[in-house]
Design a protein around this motif. Structure first.
Motif, PDB file in Angstrom:
ATOM      1  N   THR A   1      -2.046 -22.695   3.392  1.00 11.09           N
ATOM      2  CA  THR A   1      -1.325 -22.032   4.488  1.00 11.09           C
ATOM      3  C   THR A   1      -1.221 -20.531   4.244  1.00 11.09           C
ATOM      4  O   THR A   1      -0.438 -20.073   3.408  1.00 11.09           O
ATOM      5  CB  THR A   1       0.085 -22.631   4.608  1.00 11.09           C
ATOM      6  OG1 THR A   1       0.712 -22.597   3.309  1.00 11.09           O
ATOM      7  CG2 THR A   1       0.058 -24.055   5.124  1.00 11.09           C
TER       8      THR A   1
ATOM      9  N   TYR B   1      17.948 -10.520  -0.612  1.00 11.81           N
ATOM     10  CA  TYR B   1      17.309 -10.431  -1.929  1.00 11.81           C
ATOM     11  C   TYR B   1      17.032  -8.971  -2.302  1.00 11.81           C
ATOM     12  O   TYR B   1      17.456  -8.502  -3.360  1.00 11.81           O
ATOM     13  CB  TYR B   1      16.013 -11.246  -1.915  1.00 11.81           C
ATOM     14  CG  TYR B   1      15.384 -11.388  -3.270  1.00 11.81           C
ATOM     15  CD1 TYR B   1      15.959 -12.185  -4.246  1.00 11.81           C
ATOM     16  CD2 TYR B   1      14.204 -10.707  -3.579  1.00 11.81           C
ATOM     17  CE1 TYR B   1      15.389 -12.286  -5.498  1.00 11.81           C
ATOM     18  CE2 TYR B   1      13.629 -10.815  -4.828  1.00 11.81           C
ATOM     19  CZ  TYR B   1      14.228 -11.609  -5.783  1.00 11.81           C
ATOM     20  OH  TYR B   1      13.651 -11.701  -7.016  1.00 11.81           O
TER      21      TYR B   1
ATOM     22  N   THR C   1      13.180  -6.430  -9.408  1.00 12.76           N
ATOM     23  CA  THR C   1      11.992  -6.920  -8.713  1.00 12.76           C
ATOM     24  C   THR C   1      11.229  -5.809  -7.993  1.00 12.76           C
ATOM     25  O   THR C   1      11.826  -4.802  -7.596  1.00 12.76           O
ATOM     26  CB  THR C   1      12.424  -7.987  -7.673  1.00 12.76           C
ATOM     27  OG1 THR C   1      11.329  -8.304  -6.827  1.00 12.76           O
ATOM     28  CG2 THR C   1      13.548  -7.502  -6.782  1.00 12.76           C
ATOM     29  N   SER C   2       9.966  -6.065  -7.763  1.00 13.69           N
ATOM     30  CA  SER C   2       9.152  -5.169  -6.935  1.00 13.69           C
ATOM     31  C   SER C   2       9.678  -5.128  -5.503  1.00 13.69           C
ATOM     32  O   SER C   2       9.327  -4.239  -4.744  1.00 13.69           O
ATOM     33  CB  SER C   2       7.718  -5.675  -6.916  1.00 13.69           C
ATOM     34  OG  SER C   2       7.683  -6.976  -6.374  1.00 13.69           O
TER      35      SER C   2
ATOM     36  N   ASP D   1       7.215  -8.999   5.884  1.00 14.16           N
ATOM     37  CA  ASP D   1       6.398  -9.281   4.693  1.00 14.16           C
ATOM     38  C   ASP D   1       5.745  -7.971   4.211  1.00 14.16           C
ATOM     39  O   ASP D   1       5.039  -7.326   4.992  1.00 14.16           O
ATOM     40  CB  ASP D   1       5.307 -10.290   5.088  1.00 14.16           C
ATOM     41  CG  ASP D   1       4.685 -10.981   3.898  1.00 14.16           C
ATOM     42  OD1 ASP D   1       5.175 -10.777   2.767  1.00 14.16           O
ATOM     43  OD2 ASP D   1       3.712 -11.734   4.104  1.00 14.16           O
TER      44      ASP D   1
ATOM     45  N   GLN E   1      -2.620  -8.946   3.756  1.00 16.98           N
ATOM     46  CA  GLN E   1      -1.588  -8.378   2.863  1.00 16.98           C
ATOM     47  C   GLN E   1      -2.007  -8.591   1.406  1.00 16.98           C
ATOM     48  O   GLN E   1      -2.686  -9.576   1.111  1.00 16.98           O
ATOM     49  CB  GLN E   1      -0.204  -8.997   3.148  1.00 16.98           C
ATOM     50  CG  GLN E   1       0.007 -10.443   2.775  1.00 16.98           C
ATOM     51  CD  GLN E   1      -0.405 -11.428   3.855  1.00 16.98           C
ATOM     52  OE1 GLN E   1      -1.390 -11.252   4.548  1.00 16.98           O
ATOM     53  NE2 GLN E   1       0.323 -12.531   3.962  1.00 16.98           N
TER      54      GLN E   1
ATOM     55  N   ARG F   1       1.097  -4.493  -2.190  1.00 17.23           N
ATOM     56  CA  ARG F   1       1.943  -4.375  -3.393  1.00 17.23           C
ATOM     57  C   ARG F   1       1.060  -4.348  -4.622  1.00 17.23           C
ATOM     58  O   ARG F   1       0.192  -5.216  -4.794  1.00 17.23           O
ATOM     59  CB  ARG F   1       2.914  -5.534  -3.477  1.00 17.23           C
ATOM     60  CG  ARG F   1       3.827  -5.396  -4.682  1.00 17.23           C
ATOM     61  CD  ARG F   1       4.761  -6.567  -4.814  1.00 17.23           C
ATOM     62  NE  ARG F   1       5.743  -6.636  -3.769  1.00 17.23           N
ATOM     63  CZ  ARG F   1       6.340  -7.779  -3.407  1.00 17.23           C
ATOM     64  NH1 ARG F   1       6.027  -8.899  -3.986  1.00 17.23           N
ATOM     65  NH2 ARG F   1       7.252  -7.761  -2.456  1.00 17.23           N
TER      66      ARG F   1
ATOM     67  N   ARG G   1      -1.274  -8.626  -2.927  1.00 18.07           N
ATOM     68  CA  ARG G   1      -0.338  -8.810  -4.039  1.00 18.07           C
ATOM     69  C   ARG G   1      -1.153  -8.694  -5.330  1.00 18.07           C
ATOM     70  O   ARG G   1      -2.381  -8.875  -5.335  1.00 18.07           O
ATOM     71  CB  ARG G   1       0.321 -10.198  -4.020  1.00 18.07           C
ATOM     72  CG  ARG G   1       1.285 -10.453  -2.875  1.00 18.07           C
ATOM     73  CD  ARG G   1       2.534  -9.593  -2.937  1.00 18.07           C
ATOM     74  NE  ARG G   1       3.513  -9.977  -1.917  1.00 18.07           N
ATOM     75  CZ  ARG G   1       3.512  -9.522  -0.656  1.00 18.07           C
ATOM     76  NH1 ARG G   1       2.570  -8.699  -0.251  1.00 18.07           N
ATOM     77  NH2 ARG G   1       4.445  -9.906   0.197  1.00 18.07           N
TER      78      ARG G   1
ATOM     79  N   ASN H   1       2.257 -22.938  -3.905  1.00 18.57           N
ATOM     80  CA  ASN H   1       1.848 -23.540  -2.618  1.00 18.57           C
ATOM     81  C   ASN H   1       0.337 -23.757  -2.562  1.00 18.57           C
ATOM     82  O   ASN H   1      -0.130 -24.869  -2.299  1.00 18.57           O
ATOM     83  CB  ASN H   1       2.233 -22.627  -1.450  1.00 18.57           C
ATOM     84  CG  ASN H   1       3.673 -22.820  -1.008  1.00 18.57           C
ATOM     85  OD1 ASN H   1       4.451 -23.480  -1.687  1.00 18.57           O
ATOM     86  ND2 ASN H   1       4.033 -22.223   0.111  1.00 18.57           N
TER      87      ASN H   1
ATOM     88  N   ARG I   1      14.775 -10.674   4.498  1.00 19.23           N
ATOM     89  CA  ARG I   1      14.605 -10.527   3.044  1.00 19.23           C
ATOM     90  C   ARG I   1      15.719  -9.685   2.430  1.00 19.23           C
ATOM     91  O   ARG I   1      15.777  -9.537   1.205  1.00 19.23           O
ATOM     92  CB  ARG I   1      13.283  -9.827   2.714  1.00 19.23           C
ATOM     93  CG  ARG I   1      12.061 -10.478   3.270  1.00 19.23           C
ATOM     94  CD  ARG I   1      10.847  -9.605   3.003  1.00 19.23           C
ATOM     95  NE  ARG I   1      10.255  -9.863   1.717  1.00 19.23           N
ATOM     96  CZ  ARG I   1       9.274 -10.722   1.503  1.00 19.23           C
ATOM     97  NH1 ARG I   1       8.755 -11.399   2.487  1.00 19.23           N
ATOM     98  NH2 ARG I   1       8.791 -10.900   0.287  1.00 19.23           N
TER      99      ARG I   1
ATOM    100  N   VAL J   1       3.537 -18.247  -3.095  1.00 19.95           N
ATOM    101  CA  VAL J   1       2.149 -18.484  -2.731  1.00 19.95           C
ATOM    102  C   VAL J   1       1.339 -19.204  -3.824  1.00 19.95           C
ATOM    103  O   VAL J   1       0.492 -20.053  -3.511  1.00 19.95           O
ATOM    104  CB  VAL J   1       1.478 -17.155  -2.300  1.00 19.95           C
ATOM    105  CG1 VAL J   1       1.216 -16.237  -3.461  1.00 19.95           C
ATOM    106  CG2 VAL J   1       0.216 -17.414  -1.523  1.00 19.95           C
TER     107      VAL J   1
ATOM    108  N   TYR K   1      -0.049 -16.996   5.615  1.00 19.03           N
ATOM    109  CA  TYR K   1       0.853 -16.437   6.640  1.00 19.03           C
ATOM    110  C   TYR K   1       0.250 -15.132   7.156  1.00 19.03           C
ATOM    111  O   TYR K   1      -0.008 -14.217   6.365  1.00 19.03           O
ATOM    112  CB  TYR K   1       2.243 -16.175   6.054  1.00 19.03           C
ATOM    113  CG  TYR K   1       2.909 -17.403   5.448  1.00 19.03           C
ATOM    114  CD1 TYR K   1       2.591 -18.691   5.886  1.00 19.03           C
ATOM    115  CD2 TYR K   1       3.868 -17.271   4.448  1.00 19.03           C
ATOM    116  CE1 TYR K   1       3.192 -19.806   5.326  1.00 19.03           C
ATOM    117  CE2 TYR K   1       4.475 -18.388   3.887  1.00 19.03           C
ATOM    118  CZ  TYR K   1       4.137 -19.650   4.329  1.00 19.03           C
ATOM    119  OH  TYR K   1       4.735 -20.754   3.772  1.00 19.03           O
TER     120      TYR K   1
ATOM    121  N   ASN L   1       5.090  -9.903  -8.831  1.00 18.73           N
ATOM    122  CA  ASN L   1       4.749 -11.329  -8.661  1.00 18.73           C
ATOM    123  C   ASN L   1       4.224 -11.965  -9.946  1.00 18.73           C
ATOM    124  O   ASN L   1       3.200 -11.534 -10.478  1.00 18.73           O
ATOM    125  CB  ASN L   1       3.694 -11.484  -7.559  1.00 18.73           C
ATOM    126  CG  ASN L   1       4.224 -11.004  -6.213  1.00 18.73           C
ATOM    127  OD1 ASN L   1       4.517  -9.831  -6.055  1.00 18.73           O
ATOM    128  ND2 ASN L   1       4.350 -11.901  -5.270  1.00 18.73           N
TER     129      ASN L   1
END
Ligand SMILES: O=C(O)[C@H]1O[C@H](OP(=O)(O)OP(=O)(O)OC[C@H]2O[C@@H](n3ccc(=O)[nH]c3=O)[C@H](O)[C@@H]2O)[C@H](O)[C@@H](O)[C@@H]1O
Length: 252
Positions: A120, A63, A34-35, A189, A127, A193, A129, A108, A60, A105, A122, A92
């Motif tokens: 929502t 993970y 994963t990234s 968070d 940030q 990325r 992605r 959601n 985190r 995300v 955060y 992602n």
């Protein structure tokens, strides 16, 4: 993280078990890394030579560190036992058939937008992605498995967006009047990325081809159908007519 201990066990003991099996049967092993191994990165975009910036005791870590040790295990088995490994650092990814309760995300925001609920965000939503459509990832994984590249390879779409931009885009594609609601920031968070995919392009001849909006429209279509299906299949108990006792007549 929903269950940090299970997350750790799957990434560590699970990978160890699979490497043992691969050694025994002579199989080539693909690690879905994963990234997140890059943590909250100080290098942007992230290339495979970057060692990462991970808090080893944060929420985190189960993970991030789990995947990092899984990579370490792969290369220990490769060196010591000659196991053939392929390590994909997956950025992602989204698409139809994501779980409704996935919590990430994309699902959601789509589910919130479709149901007129607030989206929502955060933190302030600054940030970033970069989101990749699932079929691009699958093609990259197949290319990696069929290659002779044993070192880690980033697989992701480099088109980067802030999370706030992403919320606005999903609202537009759904045609939703939902508000955007700012909630408290998630601890540790990653603030930015974006994959550097030059290695995958050069060594695998791979790059993503599905534009973000096209992929999102497919995911929106899927979640819309899922919501309709759920609405049409609610279990509504139907009361049974009262049973009459034997031998007794009922007088109204
Ligand atoms: O695909 C990856 O590279 C990794 O990224 C994800 O982690 P993350 O990037 O944090 O993914 P999301 O949970 O979808 O969050 C993305 C961003 O959206 C934000 N977010 C998420 C959900 C939400 O409702 N609102 C919101 O603003 C998060 O705070 C974060 O900044 C997954 O959790 C990992 O399984 C995966 O390995």
């Amino acid at each position: 993280m929903y269950n940090p201990i299970k997350t750790l066990k799957t990434n560590t003991i699970g990978t160890l078990n699979m490497l043992g099996l691969a050694k025994r049967v002579g199989a080539r092993l693909l690690l879905a890394s994963t990234s997140e191994v890059y943590g909250d990165p100080e290098v942007h975009p992230q290339n495979e030579d970057y060692w990462g910036h991970v808090n080893p005791i944060g929420p985190r870590a189960c993970y991030d560190e789990g995947k990092r040790v899984a990579e370490t295990m792969c290369y220990a088995y490769m060196k010591q036992e000659g196991v053939e490994v392929r390590v994909a650092r997956i950025f992602n990814t989204f698409g139809p058939r994501m779980h409704m309760n996935d919590g990430r995300v994309v699902s959601n925001f789509i589910l919130q937008a479709l149901q007129g609920e607030p989206l929502t965000v955060y933190g302030p939503g600054t940030q970033t992605r970069a989101f990749q459509y699932v079929s691009d990832l699958v093609n990259g994984l197949v290319a990696l498995m069929n290659s002779n590249v044993s070192s880690p390879v980033n697989l992701g779409n480099p088109e980067e967006h802030t999370i706030l931009e992403f919320a606005q885009l999903i609202k537009k594609l759904v045609g939703s009047g939902s508000e955007i609601q700012f909630l408290s920031e998630a601890q540790d968070d990653p603030q930015k990325r974006k994959p550097d995919i030059r290695k995958a392009k050069l060594l695998l001849g791979w790059e993503p081809v599905v534009p973000l909006e096209e992929g999102l429209n497919k995911a929106i279509h899927y979640f819309r159908k899922e919501l309709e299906y759920q609405a049409n299949n609610q279990y509504i108990p139907k009361p049974k007519p009262a049973r009459m006792k034997k031998g007794r007549t009922r007088h109204n």
